[in-house]
Design an enzyme around this catalytic site. Structure first.
Site, mmCIF file in Angstrom:
data_model
loop_
_atom_site.group_PDB
_atom_site.id
_atom_site.type_symbol
_atom_site.label_atom_id
_atom_site.label_comp_id
_atom_site.label_asym_id
_atom_site.label_seq_id
_atom_site.Cartn_x
_atom_site.Cartn_y
_atom_site.Cartn_z
ATOM 1 N N ARG A 126 14.681 46.907 -28.704
ATOM 2 C CA ARG A 126 15.937 47.456 -28.184
ATOM 3 C C ARG A 126 16.777 48.092 -29.292
ATOM 4 O O ARG A 126 17.554 49.005 -29.035
ATOM 5 C CB ARG A 126 16.736 46.369 -27.468
ATOM 6 C CG ARG A 126 17.913 46.914 -26.682
ATOM 7 C CD ARG A 126 18.118 46.183 -25.382
ATOM 8 N NE ARG A 126 19.063 46.915 -24.533
ATOM 9 C CZ ARG A 126 19.094 46.840 -23.222
ATOM 10 N NH1 ARG A 126 18.207 46.108 -22.578
ATOM 11 N NH2 ARG A 126 19.976 47.511 -22.523
ATOM 12 N N GLU B 202 27.656 43.695 -22.248
ATOM 13 C CA GLU B 202 27.230 44.095 -23.590
ATOM 14 C C GLU B 202 27.792 45.423 -24.093
ATOM 15 O O GLU B 202 28.132 45.528 -25.277
ATOM 16 C CB GLU B 202 25.694 44.145 -23.633
ATOM 17 C CG GLU B 202 25.047 42.795 -23.493
ATOM 18 C CD GLU B 202 23.537 42.890 -23.386
ATOM 19 O OE1 GLU B 202 22.851 42.189 -24.153
ATOM 20 O OE2 GLU B 202 23.050 43.667 -22.546
#
Length: 776
Positions: free
Chosen positions: A324, A727
């Site tokens: 990621r 997030e």
């Protein structure tokens, strides 16, 4: 009921309206029940971990006789006491034993567990172990690991598009550099804790503070050697998680369950904060080498980046985390030619794990570092360079992983924030101030965020729910997500209240349990509301369809004439209370319970090819921060922060604003004050609140303006057109790091990028100031 209100907004708790967190009053009055508050049955035992005081060694002998003989001790658990598999690796790589048998891999590694009549007795006894070891060399960071020939802890990833060699050859400017990005401790208010109660046959019930009940269930079953249906995991709420309770809870759940079944008594385990911080994983540290080519306008032509991470002794979630980081190494910017590679390095440190952003923040920091390098090299405002490199129309809309960016709103969002924060005028004023001020310098930066929403492990993008409507019209709601303070239960309850057009007070939000919703995904990746909200809506719509069919048949009207109103239902020309319809349906034997399900559509990922559409949509945001720096000491403060963040059509604006504010402060802390430090012996020295500095209230911006982009909406197949919020705003804190960089650069007339490593502690800021002054 002629005066029946028909406005959806009149429903107390309807979606798109401010509603306080369902447990807010309980939180502030101390009435919220956490795992440690559960009444302990008679005979409850307490476990405590015995940990290693060496960093890397082969175990020659482990003498636990003094431990077993200590007052109050019932027994000791070691690897020999595990009836099933001695492995709690969340990815199934079989590289994370509950207790090691021959090799110690990091300082603070759990070696055994003491079980005693009291927690104090267990804690004291754990110190009595005698061990003989053969010390082995150790490597503590990615560079040491590479030099020592350590392996990758998991398979690296490469993302590539275009022709990097050609891009570098044709560009007039090129800069190479290295960025060190520190890790971060989760510092949840409630530490790791697990409480296991044995049942008959193979059964065991585990109450624990976990973001992933199904994983804890499967791990306990795996270690006990029983089927998953014998294990029930319950979670009412957590006192914070931030990713630290996604996989790290496995150890504590398994130890409690092992002891409970071995001695047939309830067992609780709760480590001290020092042991919690030493024995559990954190955000990954990264060493990022970048090579960027660009033209005279500051437009990036080619990028190559290598992302080496301190992963720790086992794989844990390091594979998807380092993946990621590459997914977000572009942030908001189009790279015509790009090659990005990960190097997830094994190290002799605690196994790092998930943390809010899951590798994404480290990738975004790298993108912003390259932008400021270009700006300083060309003498431009970094915001001008940022705008020049934004994703754009066809031809400038393809990510390094070959997903097309079709929903980009950054030009409008950044433009609005630039205007509302008065960025241009303030920057001019700061340049003038710095020219006249000898020691006190200021800086300002406006940074964007583009963050992909979905688990990159495609199979995790699913959720289930269970709704019961009782004969009195009250509603029982259960779903697979976990509440850790973010307001997930409140939002999902709002979705259900809106579906039935009833007040939220009718809805009972119950604890998350594997008994009701099986095979749940972790509450992570900002997906809690997206997935569980849609699953709950599916269950509500099933029950509504049955009620509509029943009413249409009983009162002989067209189903379209059955309309749900606030706390009532209109059937033809007749209006009755919601509870009256439910009671009639019950008497007619209509099924008033439903299991809902949702899976995110249109996503796929081919890791081997480095191509796919791993994200269903993107969330965007922008932050403008101004700082003041004392160049004599390196100390600084944040004077003002303005944020405009995209949450689509918010399910609950007041909760979403709270998430944005908290994420910004946590992100700012990661980049400024929160420093993890290991000594040469491999001991984590920042293992308590006394040595690890999180932001205080006094560290918050003096002026703090937070707004939501209320004009933004998400695609139709999302929960009420909202967007994830957990997030994405974490990376808004990068604006503080960039503002510090400008302030530091002013001492050398902005001719050179200060290359501040993170965290940019006052010491690092001071060293950067002195270095730049020496270069003048």
């Amino acid at each position: 009921m002629k005066d029946q209100i028909t406005s959806t907004e009149a429903i107390r708790g309807a979606v798109h309206s401010d509603l306080r967190h369902d447990s807010a009053i309980k939180h502030v009055t101390g009435r919220a029940e956490y795992c440690d508050d559960i009444a302990e049955p008679a005979g409850t035992l307490h476990a405590y971990l015995g940990t290693s005081d060496v960093t890397h060694a082969r175990i020659r002998s482990l003498d636990l006789s003094a431990v077993r003989a200590a007052p109050g001790v019932i027994g000791v658990l070691t690897a020999a006491d595990i009836p099933g598999a001695n492995d709690i690796s969340p990815t199934g790589r079989n590289d994370e034993p509950v207790f090691p048998t021959d090799l110690i891999e990091f300082h603070g590694q759990p070696l055994f567990a003491v079980v005693a009549e009291s927690r104090d007795a267990a804690r004291r006894a754990a110190e009595l172990a005698q061990m003989e070891v053969e010390d082995l060399p150790h490597a503590l960071d990615p560079l040491q690991a590479q030099a020592a020939g350590y392996p990758h802890i998991t398979d690296p990833l490469k993302l590539e598009r275009g022709d990097v060699a050609t891009g570098f050859a044709e560009a007039p400017h090129r800069i190479t550099g290295r960025l060190n990005v520190g890790g971060q401790d989760h510092m949840y208010l409630e530490g790791q804790i697990s409480f296991a109660i044995p049942g008959e046959d193979d059964d065991v019930v585990v109450h624990c503070s976990t973001q992933h009940p199904s994983e804890a269930q499967h791990m306990v079953a795996h270690v006990l050697g029983v089927p998953s249906n014998a294990v029930t995991v319950n979670v009412r709420r957590m006192g914070g998680g931030f990713g630290g309770k996604e996989s790290q809870m496995n150890l504590f759940a398994c130890v409690a369950a092992l002891a409970a079944k071995k001695w047939d008594r309830p067992v609780k385990i709760r480590p001290d904060r020092d042991q919690d911080m030493s024995a559990t994983g954190k955000r990954h540290d990264f060493v990022i080498d970048y090579d960027v080519a660009f033209d005279e306008a500051g437009c990036i032509q080619a990028v190559e980046g290598e992302f080496a991470a301190r992963c720790g002794w086992s794989s844990d979630l390091s594979g998807p985390v380092t993946d990621r980081a590459l997914f977000h190494a572009d942030n908001a910017y189009f790279y015509p030619h790009v090659r990005l590679t990960s190097r997830p390095m094994k190290t002799n440190t605690v196994s790092n794990t998930a943390f809010r952003g899951f590798g994404g923040p480290q990738g975004v920091v790298a993108a912003e570092r390259m932008i400021e390098e270009i700006a300083f090299a060309l003498g431009k405002d970094p915001l001008e360079v940022r705008k020049a490199n934004f994703y754009g129309p066809e031809g400038r809309d393809l990510t390094p992983y070959h997903q097309q960016v079709t929903d980009n709103i950054l030009e409008r969002l950044v433009g609005e924030l630039e205007k509302s924060a008065d960025y241009q005028a303030r920057r001019k004023a700061i340049l003038k101030f710095n020219a006249q001020s000898r020691f006190l310098k200021r800086g300002i930066a406006l940074t964007p965020v583009k963050f992909g929403i979905s688990f990159t492990a495609t199979h995790y993008n699913q959720a289930g729910s269970l709704i019961h409507v009782y004969s009195d019209g009250s509603i029982h709601l259960n779903h697979g997500g976990t509440e850790m303070g973010q307001g997930l239960n409140t939002k999902v309850a709002q979705v259900v209240a809106d579906a039935f057009q009833v007040d939220i007070t009718r809805i009972k939000i119950t604890r998350t349990t594997t008994e009701k919703v099986p095979n749940t995904s972790a509450t992570a990746a900002s997906s809690g509301s997206d997935l569980n909200g849609m699953a709950a809506l599916d269950a509500a719509e099933q029950i509504k369809a049955r009620l509509v069919e029943f009413a249409a048949d009983k009162w002989e009207v067209d189903p379209a004439a059955v309309i749900f109103l606030p706390n009532a239902v209109k059937v033809g020309n007749e209006v009755m209370g919601f509870d009256a319809l439910v009671k009639a349906a019950y008497m007619a034997r209509v099924h008033l319970s439903a299991a809902g399900f949702y899976k995110t559509p249109d996503i796929y990922w081919d890791r081997a090819a480095g191509r796919g559409r791993p994200f269903y949509y993107y969330a965007y945001g922008a932050s403008c921060s101004e700082v003041s720096v004392d160049t004599l000491t390196g100390e600084y403060r944040v004077e003002r922060t303005d944020i405009l963040h995209d949450v689509g059509r918010s399910l609950n604006p007041v909760l979403d604003k709270g998430q944005v504010e908290g994420a910004f402060i946590q992100g700012m802390g990661w980049l400024t004050t929160e420093e993890l430090w290991w000594d040469k012996q491999g001991r984590l020295r920042t293992h308590a609140p006394s040595t690890y500095k999180i932001p205080l209230a006094s560290d918050a911006p003096r002026i703090f303006n937070v707004g939501l982009a209320e004009w933004s909406v998400n695609p139709e197949r999302t929960i009420k057109r909202s967007k994830a919020v957990g997030e994405p705003p974490f990376m808004l804190g990068i604006s503080v790091l960039e503002a510090l960089s400008m302030a530091v650069a002013s001492v050398a007339d902005y001719r050179e990028c200060p290359r501040l490593d993170a965290p940019a502690t006052p010491e690092r800021v001071l060293m950067a100031v002195e270095r730049l002054r020496g270069d003048k």
